[in-house]
Design a protein around this motif. Structure first.
Motif, PDB file in Angstrom:
ATOM      1  N   GLU A  18      10.529   2.161  -0.641  1.00  0.00           N
ATOM      2  CA  GLU A  18       9.623   3.080   0.039  1.00  0.00           C
ATOM      3  C   GLU A  18       8.414   3.396  -0.838  1.00  0.00           C
ATOM      4  OE1 GLU A  18      11.949   6.488   1.154  1.00  0.00           O
ATOM      5  OE2 GLU A  18      13.441   5.250   2.162  1.00  0.00           O
ATOM      6  N   LEU A  19       7.232   3.195  -0.290  1.00  0.00           N
ATOM      7  CA  LEU A  19       5.996   3.575  -0.967  1.00  0.00           C
ATOM      8  C   LEU A  19       5.413   4.725  -0.160  1.00  0.00           C
ATOM      9  CD1 LEU A  19       3.988   3.185  -3.224  1.00  0.00           C
ATOM     10  CD2 LEU A  19       2.911   1.367  -1.885  1.00  0.00           C
ATOM     11  N   ASP A  20       5.761   5.939  -0.573  1.00  0.00           N
ATOM     12  CA  ASP A  20       5.402   7.123   0.201  1.00  0.00           C
ATOM     13  C   ASP A  20       5.071   8.294  -0.722  1.00  0.00           C
ATOM     14  OD1 ASP A  20       7.877   7.983  -0.751  1.00  0.00           O
ATOM     15  OD2 ASP A  20       8.860   7.932   1.189  1.00  0.00           O
ATOM     16  N   PHE A  21       4.989   9.466  -0.144  1.00  0.00           N
ATOM     17  CA  PHE A  21       4.635  10.675  -0.879  1.00  0.00           C
ATOM     18  C   PHE A  21       5.512  10.887  -2.112  1.00  0.00           C
ATOM     19  CE2 PHE A  21       5.328  15.230  -1.605  1.00  0.00           C
ATOM     20  CZ  PHE A  21       4.030  15.623  -1.900  1.00  0.00           C
ATOM     21  N   HIS A  22       6.784  10.582  -1.995  1.00  0.00           N
ATOM     22  CA  HIS A  22       7.717  10.837  -3.088  1.00  0.00           C
ATOM     23  C   HIS A  22       7.643   9.791  -4.191  1.00  0.00           C
ATOM     24  CE1 HIS A  22       9.497  14.123  -0.883  1.00  0.00           C
ATOM     25  NE2 HIS A  22       9.573  13.341   0.172  1.00  0.00           N
ATOM     26  N   THR A  23       7.320   8.550  -3.844  1.00  0.00           N
ATOM     27  CA  THR A  23       7.356   7.469  -4.828  1.00  0.00           C
ATOM     28  C   THR A  23       5.975   7.016  -5.291  1.00  0.00           C
ATOM     29  OG1 THR A  23       7.390   5.779  -3.091  1.00  0.00           O
ATOM     30  CG2 THR A  23       9.532   6.596  -3.884  1.00  0.00           C
ATOM     31  N   ALA A  24       4.920   7.438  -4.617  1.00  0.00           N
ATOM     32  CA  ALA A  24       3.566   7.028  -4.997  1.00  0.00           C
ATOM     33  C   ALA A  24       3.227   7.382  -6.448  1.00  0.00           C
ATOM     34  CB  ALA A  24       2.540   7.609  -4.033  1.00  0.00           C
ATOM     35  N   PRO A  25       3.620   8.558  -6.962  1.00  0.00           N
ATOM     36  CA  PRO A  25       3.309   8.853  -8.367  1.00  0.00           C
ATOM     37  C   PRO A  25       3.913   7.823  -9.336  1.00  0.00           C
ATOM     38  CG  PRO A  25       3.888  10.876  -7.225  1.00  0.00           C
ATOM     39  CD  PRO A  25       4.205   9.740  -6.284  1.00  0.00           C
ATOM     40  N   GLU A  26       5.108   7.355  -9.034  1.00  0.00           N
ATOM     41  CA  GLU A  26       5.749   6.338  -9.872  1.00  0.00           C
ATOM     42  C   GLU A  26       4.951   5.030  -9.829  1.00  0.00           C
ATOM     43  OE1 GLU A  26       9.998   3.896 -10.006  1.00  0.00           O
ATOM     44  OE2 GLU A  26       9.777   5.590  -8.646  1.00  0.00           O
ATOM     45  N   ALA A  27       4.492   4.654  -8.656  1.00  0.00           N
ATOM     46  CA  ALA A  27       3.700   3.428  -8.515  1.00  0.00           C
ATOM     47  C   ALA A  27       2.358   3.570  -9.232  1.00  0.00           C
ATOM     48  CB  ALA A  27       3.487   3.105  -7.036  1.00  0.00           C
ATOM     49  N   ARG A  28       1.713   4.724  -9.095  1.00  0.00           N
ATOM     50  CA  ARG A  28       0.430   4.942  -9.777  1.00  0.00           C
ATOM     51  C   ARG A  28       0.601   4.915 -11.298  1.00  0.00           C
ATOM     52  NH1 ARG A  28      -0.306   8.600  -5.524  1.00  0.00           N
ATOM     53  NH2 ARG A  28       0.194  10.361  -6.860  1.00  0.00           N
ATOM     54  N   GLU A  29       1.701   5.442 -11.791  1.00  0.00           N
ATOM     55  CA  GLU A  29       1.963   5.402 -13.230  1.00  0.00           C
ATOM     56  C   GLU A  29       2.163   3.955 -13.698  1.00  0.00           C
ATOM     57  OE1 GLU A  29       2.610   6.688 -17.197  1.00  0.00           O
ATOM     58  OE2 GLU A  29       1.535   7.509 -15.476  1.00  0.00           O
TER      59      GLU A  29
ATOM     60  N   ASP B 122       3.523   5.075   3.918  1.00  0.00           N
ATOM     61  CA  ASP B 122       2.781   6.135   4.601  1.00  0.00           C
ATOM     62  C   ASP B 122       1.390   6.263   3.998  1.00  0.00           C
ATOM     63  OD1 ASP B 122       3.089   7.578   2.238  1.00  0.00           O
ATOM     64  OD2 ASP B 122       4.390   9.101   3.096  1.00  0.00           O
ATOM     65  N   SER B 123       0.708   7.351   4.290  1.00  0.00           N
ATOM     66  CA  SER B 123      -0.667   7.530   3.806  1.00  0.00           C
ATOM     67  C   SER B 123      -0.728   7.566   2.277  1.00  0.00           C
ATOM     68  CB  SER B 123      -1.295   8.791   4.394  1.00  0.00           C
ATOM     69  OG  SER B 123      -0.550   9.940   4.008  1.00  0.00           O
ATOM     70  N   SER B 124       0.318   8.018   1.624  1.00  0.00           N
ATOM     71  CA  SER B 124       0.346   7.988   0.165  1.00  0.00           C
ATOM     72  C   SER B 124       0.407   6.559  -0.348  1.00  0.00           C
ATOM     73  CB  SER B 124       1.541   8.776  -0.371  1.00  0.00           C
ATOM     74  OG  SER B 124       1.398  10.139  -0.057  1.00  0.00           O
ATOM     75  N   GLY B 125       1.027   5.683   0.421  1.00  0.00           N
ATOM     76  CA  GLY B 125       1.034   4.257   0.085  1.00  0.00           C
ATOM     77  C   GLY B 125      -0.368   3.678   0.191  1.00  0.00           C
ATOM     78  N   VAL B 126      -1.087   4.061   1.243  1.00  0.00           N
ATOM     79  CA  VAL B 126      -2.477   3.617   1.395  1.00  0.00           C
ATOM     80  C   VAL B 126      -3.294   4.099   0.195  1.00  0.00           C
ATOM     81  CG1 VAL B 126      -4.589   3.798   2.772  1.00  0.00           C
ATOM     82  CG2 VAL B 126      -2.380   3.540   3.918  1.00  0.00           C
ATOM     83  N   ALA B 127      -3.147   5.370  -0.154  1.00  0.00           N
ATOM     84  CA  ALA B 127      -3.887   5.938  -1.283  1.00  0.00           C
ATOM     85  C   ALA B 127      -3.545   5.216  -2.586  1.00  0.00           C
ATOM     86  CB  ALA B 127      -3.606   7.431  -1.402  1.00  0.00           C
ATOM     87  N   THR B 128      -2.297   4.819  -2.749  1.00  0.00           N
ATOM     88  CA  THR B 128      -1.885   4.094  -3.947  1.00  0.00           C
ATOM     89  C   THR B 128      -2.550   2.728  -4.009  1.00  0.00           C
ATOM     90  OG1 THR B 128       0.224   5.267  -4.011  1.00  0.00           O
ATOM     91  CG2 THR B 128       0.111   3.176  -5.202  1.00  0.00           C
TER      92      THR B 128
END
Length: 117
Positions: free
Chosen positions: A22-33, A57-63
């Motif tokens: 899942e690339l979402d609100f909860h996991t996006a910070p980990e991906a960005r790091e 989700d939209s956090s995935g788009v932002a990532t």
């Protein structure tokens, strides 16, 4: 339980991150790091493999936009590969599909009946 798995490999072209889960609100910070820790070279590539991303989700788009900015700042090219049709559709709907080089040579595009105009 891990919601997002990130595997890094280094190729001649540059780093390749394979994302799964899942690339979402909860996991996006980990991906960005993970993106922040990469060394990108001018003229190189940053390849993001989205083939095993099950939820986005939209956090995935932002990532993905964040990855684009990091690559651009380094003089590298972002390339998205193995894009699931549902993710391709979202990226087209928000108008960033072409910006993110999602139409690269190894990208999987949505079938014609799933494409948005």
């Amino acid at each position: 339980m891990t919601l997002l798995r990130i595997d890094l490999s280094i190729t001649e072209r540059g780093p390749r991150l394979t994302l799964a889960g899942e690339l979402d609100f909860h996991t996006a910070p980990e991906a960005r790091e993970a993106l922040r820790l990469l060394t990108l070279k001018q003229g190189g590539y940053l390849v993001l493999d989205l083939g095993d991303v099950a939820f986005f989700d939209s956090s995935g788009v932002a990532t993905l936009v964040h990855a684009y900015r990091l690559a651009t700042q380094a003089g590298a090219t972002l390339e998205l590969v193995r894009i699931p049709p549902k993710i391709a559709r979202v990226l087209r709907m928000v108008g960033v599909y072409d910006l993110l080089n999602a139409s690269g040579p190894t990208a999987v595009t949505a079938p014609a009946d799933e494409q948005t105009t």
